[in-house]
Design a protein around this motif. Structure first.
Motif, PDB file in Angstrom:
ATOM      1  N   GLY A 156       1.670   7.360   1.323  1.00 16.93           N
ATOM      2  CA  GLY A 156       3.040   6.328   0.917  1.00 16.93           C
ATOM      3  C   GLY A 156       3.826   6.932   0.041  1.00 16.93           C
TER       4      GLY A 156
ATOM      5  N   ILE B  89       0.920  -1.193   0.003  1.00 10.17           N
ATOM      6  CA  ILE B  89      -0.012  -0.054   0.056  1.00 10.17           C
ATOM      7  C   ILE B  89       0.973   1.297  -0.054  1.00 10.17           C
ATOM      8  CG2 ILE B  89      -1.666   1.137   1.420  1.00 10.17           C
ATOM      9  CD1 ILE B  89      -2.866  -1.404   2.381  1.00 10.17           C
ATOM     10  N   TYR B  90       2.036   1.102   0.900  1.00  8.06           N
ATOM     11  CA  TYR B  90       2.792   2.154   0.796  1.00  8.06           C
ATOM     12  C   TYR B  90       3.562   2.531  -0.670  1.00  8.06           C
ATOM     13  CZ  TYR B  90       6.984   4.995   1.900  1.00  8.06           C
ATOM     14  OH  TYR B  90       8.016   6.028   2.016  1.00  8.06           O
ATOM     15  N   ARG B  91       3.877   1.477  -1.278  1.00  5.60           N
ATOM     16  CA  ARG B  91       4.247   1.709  -2.928  1.00  5.60           C
ATOM     17  C   ARG B  91       3.151   2.192  -3.652  1.00  5.60           C
ATOM     18  NH1 ARG B  91       6.743  -4.139  -3.318  1.00  5.60           N
ATOM     19  NH2 ARG B  91       8.739  -3.901  -2.487  1.00  5.60           N
TER      20      ARG B  91
END
Lengths: 1185, 410
Positions: free
Chosen positions: B389, B323-325
């Protein structure tokens, strides 16, 4: 009479009175249908629902029939010149027409029409004229690239075959706009025949093109030219014409070459005049985007790989966007290098450059980049090597040139310098400090103050770790450093080296992309700084992952761990020096890593695409390193990369610790539970709604609610500047409009409208996406876009193309799509052309025009049976489609093709043999032909019988066990089992007993393989003047004819005199028993032939006495006389009777007349009496009556 | 006339090269395959992959030299149809399926591939992951229809476990889930799960045929609205699944309440040959994009065993990493999305991705080699106060105008 002709009374318009007033009123109000509907609603009421439904239906049908499948409009902003092909039989006036049109548009005279002629015809339109000669090759090629066809027809002669051939070619390859032009109309002396001919020709033309197609009349010549007014009209028609997109043209890039240069090394030419040539071709790109290095086909030459493409300044540019209406004299440009206008004139072995006075400026611009090269090549007297030795390279226009000797001197030093990058941390503190991927470099920073040992160690590591990417990055960094810092000597050398490398390797990258990048980087850096100041340390972690990806590319799964290892090593080393030193290093590292991230972003493109080139570069360097010796490096990393695990997993960044609250917070807003953007936040949306619909009055209570807009606005003014507010207002407006649209407009929209809108959006996006980019980089993403003037370089064209070049023949460069360069099996639907006189035979070579190509191939014709079997046909059916399978170039399904039997010479009759469409590109084709195996019974039992002669071995029989067989007389049977002797004989059973004279056959299907002949028609390579005489493989029939070979016919099929032996029939014999049973009628009549009459039954003959004879004689004579007399008397009586009848009739008539008169008299009297009576009765009855 | 070929070195990215070769019709030659290795040449699973490719195509020629270090592939026509294949257990079915996903839409006849082997292993994306992420990506490109599916399990058991693990779930939701699962159960799917190293799983992949792929603009991923997942276990205690679910929810619940993780326990014939368990998590955004993560137990007899709690926690963290990506396509399907963009019409396609994976970067280079397409790569940095993110990458390209030349015109 003339004087007596009465003049018609002229119509007098009323100026007063009720009628005039009515009219006046009508004029003023302009009553419409609406008014009438209002005034007289009954007249427009629905009379019949069915009728209304029908009319509505019909209207809808007509409307939908006009719909085409919407396609994305991909026409570029500055479209390429429109290709106008002038076609017609010889001596019809093609060149004259082109000359006249050119003169009309540009006010210039072009005497020799040679190759394409490009002119500027208006503010937004350019035209390229191309004359099509009578060769079918040219006709086919030009039909594929034409936007508009001017079809010249000699009216004094009528239509010629070429016209129809060309029309049919057009129909197959997409139908461009066609405009007919009738010439030679002055040959008609009689006005009536002229009118009649015009009408006839027009209608025939309409049936071919479409009803109402434009046919132009050029009435006569004035001083060898067409009449000005007519040419002007034609020109107007051309310049307002709209074109429809053709499928093939819009899906393939193509160029109609208007200029050709031979770039082959003259030394090579001298030693080997027949060597393959390097040729550059110039022309406007049309169709779609052209990708560099793609494959192209040149019809008439073959398939080639483009070695280079670049775009040149437009030689014939459109005028700038001025408001004025007409073009001035300078803007009416003309560009026809093949015809000798526009700079370059062709001669047999030289190129002359012609610079007319009024075009000097433009032409110089145009000629500059390439012609110099050509000129220099032409004028070379020394070899390239010598020139290279003498040449100097100057990096900047002001700086001194560098000799190759300098480079060789420096190269040794350079290698030494290469790996050592001494970083001056003090002078360059603020930017691009350390941007390397490996940590070694960062260490170098540290080592600026630390020991040499450290340095060496790191260097070694550096060398080991060296991969293509890091070197590349280093180079980039060096460059950028140089740019900011000014030139220090070693850096300059590196730059030089790079430049060389690029000159060699980077062909597709723009030549000066580096310097641009520097600028870009400069900007990015400054931005990065800004960010660096404000951003926290946790926010940029993912960039590291991007960077890391370089390392990962090395293939090592655990590159991170490697990194860690290195880090560990460092710390170990540093621990020796001081326990707290590692902390310092950490800080450095952290800051370095941060900066590295800053650097990473703009470099992503280079990271992906640039590094490959660099990798090759570095490899080359390594190889040439020692001159004589090669350093044998293990190249571990590279090998590891090449053979690493093939896995799409993307390992997570280990630096992210998802236990930390900070980390978790960094993705809070990715969830619906997080904070929303201002535009989408529920609270804001609510507020906005309030603003929109805020003011309302409650009708029941009469209370007025006021929105809080005003106050808020004021508040906002205080807070934000006007810009923000304006944006907000616009945004609000837009949203309101959207809502309105969805409420009111969308109800009406059909699927078609939606589709169209979608396409429209896509087209806008296509236009907008790369609009603000410069052409150099734009070309890399989209390819060369249509409308550009491009130069293609093709490195291995056959020498005949150059030596036998004839500008009258079009040189078309057609781009090929993915996998269209391959050859494979094609299945097509084909129909013999109804005007072609003969049917086509399977396995006779045929020349097809398919896609860009013209090639000879061997088709097999087949037809699909009901069970899906493709049965081979010997000949094409007369009036039906059939399948055709060929071995040829892969072309997308749905592409049309046409077939001719030969392209050489002009025959009187129609040359197009067949047309069709590609259906399928299947590599496994199953065409079968019927095969009958014949055998003879040699032993017959009841229903079983032994058959020989059908097969040769037991094995063959075994293959066919259980197969059904049949005799010619129709007795069916089955193969049972092979017999040992004779070989190939078998036992079979039948449904009835066979005769020894029966023939048994087995019906089977035999797969046929398609002959692999693909022979491109290389008509452009033929010598000048013989280009229309290409001949390929001959058919068997032609071969036999040419060689005089005749097959011996089979004896059985020869005709012999028929000798018929007289047939002898045996008498019919009916058994006695049967005879008895037969009814009498059918019984054979057994009448005995009459025997001799017995004597007693015979009558005696009478013999007269002489006296008796006399008496009889006399009696006969008397009776004759009597008969005659009677006859005469009868005739007389008959005549008398006739006379009597006539008389009687006459009397009768007279009597009748008399009686009639009498009756008349009587009736009159009676009438008079009646009248009297009536009169008297009217008067009153007399008393006495 | 023979189209020029491309030459590569080493066996890395073999699948990419062969797939692109099959799509573009360009001949490819791969040299020096593990030439310096102790066991030179192609491995079994690679040979197996080539065999699968051969089954799918028609008229292709494959030449391998004696040591197996040189491979020449002249692609033929993509034929499709019904294919059955026993995959090599060295790699999981995901390895083969990734290639099939790329080739599937461009076949002559609709593909129905039955693949047998290892369904889940550590190196490759598992079948569950591909089903839940790759298929939605392809649907965005207009590859959709009746028979578009990777058939992977569903069992009654999961429903009840889910209900147990979700005491807060109301009755309506329960009914909904029951209904949904019922509808799935109605289409019986013969699916077996097989863990590494033994394998024994079975997957059916069906894919319709398309003539063209439509251009897409996937630029706004939207916010994540729900997280779904499957915790599966075979030949171990069924309790494992529940333990995984508990631990994973523990982390994910910090962000979102809407989390359902089904447990899937396979027994008997459907459970393959080796024991194991694992978790696949999928996060769905408002705009219908899927991000996923997965984690598996270490295969039997290889390395240290892993606790289900740790696995669940780690997997949840992997999902957070994903999700960060961010982006509209998750990291394992980047190359699929980019390929479909490349093969689109000659229109501009855009897609927002997370950071490019090394596999994707190499794929981009290969695309340039095979199709002469370069992507415009723009990095989108997050704003100062945004908590969404890391950097995103906006990939833009103009499609090549590819049309499926295998499909028959009738």
């Amino acid at each position: 009479m003339d004087g007596k002709v009465k003049k018609q009374k002229q119509h007098q318009q009323k100026h007063s009175g009720p009628k005039a007033e009515k009219k006046k009123l009508k004029k003023q109000n302009g009553s419409t249908e609406e008014d009438e509907r209002k005034r007289n609603p009954k007249a427009f009421a629905v009379q019949s629902a069915v009728r209304m439904a029908k009319t509505f239906h019909r209207a809808q049908d007509i409307k939908t029939k006009k719909h085409h499948v919407p396609v994305v409009d991909r026409t570029p902003l500055e479209p390429p010149p429109i290709v106008i092909v002038v076609v017609g039989p010889p001596k019809v006036g093609k060149s004259t027409l082109i000359r006249c049109l050119i003169k009309n548009f540009t006010r210039q005279k072009l005497t020799d029409i040679c190759g394409p002629v490009t002119i500027v015809s208006g503010k937004k339109r350019r035209l390229t004229f191309m004359e099509c000669n009578n060769d079918i090759n040219s006709m086919i090629d030009l039909a594929k690239v034409a936007d508009l066809v001017l079809m010249l027809i000699d009216a004094s002669f009528g239509f010629e075959m070429e016209t129809f051939e060309f029309l049919n070619i057009c129909q197959v390859h997409g139908f461009p706009r066609i405009m007919g032009v009738l010439t030679h109309l002055d040959a008609f002396k009689n006005n009536k025949t002229l009118r009649k001919t015009k009408k006839n020709l027009k209608h025939r033309f309409w049936t071919e093109v479409y009803q109402g197609a434009k046919l132009f009349y050029l009435s006569g010549m004035v001083y060898g030219e067409y009449q000005n007014q007519e040419v002007k009209n034609l020109g107007r028609f051309i310049s307002v014409m709209k074109f429809r997109p053709l499928v093939w043209q819009t899906s393939h890039p193509y160029i109609l070459a208007d200029r050709i240069e031979d770039l082959t090394d003259p030394e090579r030419l001298r030693t080997d005049p027949k060597c393959d040539r390097t040729v550059s071709l110039y022309g406007y790109l049309r169709g779609t985007h052209l990708k560099n290095k793609g494959q192209v086909h040149i019809p008439g030459v073959g398939d080639f790989q483009m070695s280079d493409v670049n775009f040149l300044p437009d030689p014939c540019p459109l005028p700038g966007t001025q408001k004025k209406r007409a073009l001035n004299e300078k803007e009416r440009l003309l560009y026809a290098p093949m015809a000798g206008v526009g700079g370059v004139v062709y001669d047999k072995d030289a190129v002359y450059i012609d610079l007319p006075a009024n075009h000097v400026k433009q032409l110089q611009e145009e000629v500059r980049p390439t012609t110099e090269l050509v000129q220099s090549l032409i004028e070379t007297h020394v070899t390239l090597d010598a020139k290279m030795a003498a040449s100097k390279v100057s990096l900047f226009s002001g700086s001194a040139g560098l000799d190759p000797t300098d480079i060789s001197e420096q190269s040794g030093v350079q290698e030494g310098l290469r790996e050592i990058h001494v970083w001056d941390a003090h002078t360059q503190t603020q930017r691009r400090k350390v941007v390397f991927t490996g940590l070694e470099e960062e260490e170098d920073d540290v080592s600026g103050s630390s020991s040499d040992e450290d340095d060496d160690g790191s260097d070694q590591e550096n060398q080991e770790e060296e991969d293509d990417l890091s070197t590349f990055l280093k180079e980039v960094r060096d460059k950028s450093e140089k740019a900011t810092k000014g030139s220090t000597p070693p850096v300059k050398k590196r730059k030089l080296e790079e430049m060389q490398g690029e000159e060699e390797v980077i062909a597709e990258a723009p030549a000066f992309a580096d310097s641009e990048d520097e600028l870009e980087r400069g900007e990015a850096d400054s931005e990065g700084e800004g960010e660096a100041e404000r951003a926290g340390d946790s926010g940029h972690c993912s960039k590291e992952s991007e960077e890391d990806s370089d390392d990962e590319e090395d293939g090592d799964e655990d590159d991170e761990s490697m990194e860690e290892e290195i880090g560990a090593d460092d710390s170990d080393e540093e621990e020796e020096q001081g326990t707290f030193k590692w902390k310092e290093g950490l800080q450095q590292k952290a800051s370095a890593a941060f900066l590295r991230h800053q650097e990473a972003a703009p470099n992503l493109r280079k990271l992906v695409y640039g590094s490959v080139v660099e990798a090759e570069d570095s490899e080359e360097e390594e190889e040439e390193l020692g001159g004589l010796f090669r350093v044998n490096r293990p190249q571990k990393s590279k090998k590891v990369q090449a053979d690493a695990l093939d896995c799409s997993h993307f390992n997570p960044d280990i630096s992210h610790n998802w236990e930390l609250e900070e980390m978790l917070n960094s993705i809070r807003d990715c969830f619906v539970t997080g904070q929303w953007e201002e535009g989408q936040d529920a609270a804001t949306l609510l507020k906005e709604d309030e603003e929109l619909y805020g003011d309302f009055e409650d009708l029941e209570t009469g209370k007025v609610h006021k929105g809080t807009t005003g106050e808020q606005d004021q508040a906002e003014v205080k807070m934000d500047d006007e810009e923000v507010q304006k944006n907000k207002r616009l945004e609000k407006k837009r949203r309101l409009k959207e809502r309105f649209d969805t409420e009111y407009d969308d109800g009406d929209a059909t699927y078609f409208d939606d589709l169209k809108e979608e396409m429209q959006k896509q087209a806008e996006l296509n236009r907008a996406e790369f609009e603000d980019m410069d052409d150099e980089s734009r070309v890399q993403y989209e390819g060369f876009r249509p409308g550009m003037y491009v130069r293609l370089e093709i490195s291995s064209l056959p020498c005949e193309f150059v030596t036998n070049f004839d500008p009258h023949y079009p040189v078309i460069i057609g781009g090929l799509g993915t996998s269209e360069g391959n050859v494979g099996y094609l299945q097509m639907r084909l129909k013999k052309h109804r005007w072609y006189e003969r049917i086509l035979k399977t396995r006779d070579p045929l020349i097809l025009s398919l896609g860009w190509r013209r090639f000879q191939t061997i088709p097999l014709y087949h037809i699909e049976d009901h069970n899906g079997r493709h049965r081979l046909l010997k000949y094409t059916p007369q009036h039906m489609h059939c399948g055709a399978s060929i071995w040829g170039p892969i072309t997308p399904q749905g592409t049309g093709f046409l077939a001719v039997q030969s392209v050489s010479g002009v025959k009187a009759n129609f040359r197009i043999a067949a047309t069709g469409v590609v259906l399928d590109l299947d590599k496994s084709v199953t065409i079968v032909k019927k095969l009958k195996l014949i055998g003879y019974p040699y032993k017959i039992f009841q229903n079983t019988c032994f058959i020989k002669g059908m097969f040769n071995t037991v094995l063959e029989v075994a293959k066919f066990e259980g197969a059904s067989i049949r005799t010619v007389s129709g007795v069916r049977g089955q193969i049972k089992k092979a017999l040992s002797t004779p070989p190939g004989a078998f036992r079979a059973t039948f449904e009835d007993r066979l005769l020894m004279s029966d023939i048994v056959f087995l019906r089977s299907w035999y797969p046929v393989s398609i002959p692999q002949l693909y022979n491109p028609v290389t008509s452009l390579l033929l010598p000048v003047g013989q280009k229309d005489s290409w001949s390929g493989m001959r058919t068997v029939g032609q071969l036999k004819h040419d060689l005089g070979v005749r097959n011996k016919p089979s004896i059985d099929s020869l005709y012999k005199p028929i000798t018929r032996a007289p047939r002898h029939f045996n008498p019919l014999h009916i058994p006695k028993e049967l005879q008895k049973a037969l009814p009498f009628k059918s019984k054979p009549k057994l009448l005995q032939p009459k025997g001799k009459v017995p004597r007693d039954l015979k009558r005696a003959s009478v013999i007269r006495e002489p006296h008796e004879r006399k008496v009889a004689e006399l009696l006969r004579a008397l009776s004759t006389v009597h008969h005659y007399k009677k006859k005469v008397a009868q005739r007389a009586h008959h005549a008398k009777h006739k006379e009597f009848l006539q008389q009687k009739e006459k009397d009768e008539e007279a009597k009748m007349k008399r009686m009639k008169d009498a009756r008349k008299k009587l009736y009159r009297i009676m009438g008079q009496k009646d009248q009297k009576k009536q009169r008297s009765s009217l008067k009153g009855t007399p008393q006495d009556d | 006339m023979a189209s020029h070929g491309l030459t590569y070195e080493g066996c890395n990215f073999l699948r990419q090269r062969l797939v692109l070769s099959a799509l573009s019709g360009k001949r490819v030659k791969i040299k020096n395959i593990r030439s310096k290795d102790d066991e030179p040449g192609l491995r079994d699973f690679e040979a197996n992959f080539i065999r699968l490719l051969d089954k799918l195509t028609n008229g292709s020629t494959i030449e391998i030299n004696q040591t197996g270090t040189v491979l020449v592939y002249q692609p033929g026509l993509l034929y499709g149809g019904t294919v059955e294949h026993d995959c090599n257990p060295q790699r999981s079915i995901g390895y083969y399926l990734e290639a099939l996903l790329m080739l599937g839409p461009f076949m002559k006849s609709p593909l129905k591939a039955t693949l047998r082997g290892v369904t889940n292993d550590l190196t490759d994306p598992t079948v569950d992951l591909l089903k839940s992420t790759a298929l939605p990506v392809m649907k965005k490109f207009g590859i959709d229809g009746e028979g578009f599916d990777i058939k992977v399990r569903t069992s009654w058991y999961s429903v009840f476990v889910e209900m147990q693990s979700n005491p807060g779930m109301d009755k309506v939701a329960m009914h909904v889930i029951l209904y949904l699962n019922l509808s799935l159960v109605l289409h019986p799917q013969v699916v077996k799960r097989g863990m590494a190293p033994g394998g024994g799983g079975e997957v059916v992949f069906t894919c319709p045929v398309r003539k063209t792929v439509r251009p897409v603009q996937l630029t706004d991923p939207g916010k994540i609205k729900r997280i779904r997942g499957v915790a599966y276990s075979v030949r171990v205690s069924p309790q494992m699944g529940n333990r995984i679910v508990e631990s994973a929810r523990g982390i994910l619940n910090q962000f979102l309440p809407d989390i359902y993780i089904y447990t899937d326990h396979m027994k008997g014939a459907n459970s393959g040959k080796s024991p194991g368990f694992g978790l696949t998590l999928v996060a769905e955004t408002l705009n219908g994009y899927f991000l996923s993560a997965e984690m598996l137990s270490t295969p039997q007899g290889q390395g240290d065993p892993i606790l289900p709690e740790d696995l669940g926690r780690n997997c949840a963290k992997l999902l957070l990493e994903e999700i960060y990506r961010g982006g509209c396509v998750d990291s394992s399907n980047q190359s699929l999305a980019l390929l479909l963009m490349t093969l689109g019409q000659q229109d501009v396609s855009k897609v927002l991705l997370g950071p490019l994976s090394p596999y994707t970067i190499e794929f981009l280079r290969h695309i340039r080699d095979f199709f002469q397409i370069m992507f415009k790569i723009e990095v989108q940095k997050p704003l100062e106060d945004e908590r969404k993110g890391g950097d995103k990458v906006l990939m833009t390209c103009v499609g090549v105008g590819y049309s499926n030349i295998s499909k028959t015109l009738k």
